[in-house]
Design an enzyme around this catalytic site. Sequence first.
Site, PDB file in Angstrom:
ATOM      1  N   SER A  29       0.847  -1.185   0.000  1.00 16.34           N
ATOM      2  CA  SER A  29       0.000   0.000   0.000  1.00 16.34           C
ATOM      3  C   SER A  29       0.886   1.239   0.000  1.00 16.34           C
ATOM      4  O   SER A  29       2.054   1.187  -0.400  1.00 16.34           O
ATOM      5  CB  SER A  29      -0.947  -0.013   1.206  1.00 16.34           C
ATOM      6  OG  SER A  29      -1.945   0.982   1.079  1.00 16.34           O
ATOM      7  N   ASN A  30       0.347   2.369   0.440  1.00 16.87           N
ATOM      8  CA  ASN A  30       1.093   3.624   0.505  1.00 16.87           C
ATOM      9  C   ASN A  30       0.573   4.449   1.674  1.00 16.87           C
ATOM     10  O   ASN A  30      -0.305   4.009   2.420  1.00 16.87           O
ATOM     11  CB  ASN A  30       0.995   4.384  -0.824  1.00 16.87           C
ATOM     12  CG  ASN A  30      -0.455   4.633  -1.233  1.00 16.87           C
ATOM     13  OD1 ASN A  30      -1.200   5.320  -0.547  1.00 16.87           O
ATOM     14  ND2 ASN A  30      -0.853   4.048  -2.362  1.00 16.87           N
TER      15      ASN A  30
END
Length: 231
Positions: A29-30
């Site tokens: 993810s981020n």
Amino acid sequence: MNSSPLQSKRIIITAGPTREAIDPVRFISNHSTGKMGYAIAEYLYSLGADVQVVSGPVHIKTTLPPHVITNVITADEMLAVTQELGATADVIIFSAAVADYKCATIANQKIKKQEGALHISLVPNPDIAFELSKAKQPGQIHVGFALETENGLPNAVSKMQRKKFDFVVLNIQDNNGSGFGFDTNRVKLIDSDMAVTDCELKLKKEVAVDIVNHLAGKLQAAETRKEMSHA
């Protein structure tokens, strides 16, 4: 501001990150919080727009009613929902930070730590904005977002042209209050005719007002052109 260009307009907003599973307990993810996308959605909703948010996993206390939010996890899920909702939209705002890659194979069980390196094969995720650009309707407005750490303006312009955005919101990720993880943001609004509007560092809720006002101007101009063509 006169809100008439936004009244009852059907506006789809993607927001937050996506997550791509590695195994049952890990994912790619981020650092996106979704704050910018939700701030835009909340302001549009307050102006009477018909808002629908396609949201990745976020932790936000929002004033939006639950029925206008569709929660998704992966890029594939976000694409499917956005395509369905976007078919009848007046505006689509692509503010989500979609993971560029996903695992070629997701492990069925937790991957155990072992000696040496672990190699994970990644494949590209669908480009949601690009896919939606293929079905862009006449008069429909697409708004993109670009977060860059270098060569911001040329990268944002390239993205805008490739994905048929009517304008793109560029912000630079830095440690001075702009980008992921902050309650503030500093952006440039870049139009398809290459006009650039600089917005100073301010709260994301205030940046949302700038973006929505810019969008309202686009919608008003489109309405004026339509009226003139029928005169």
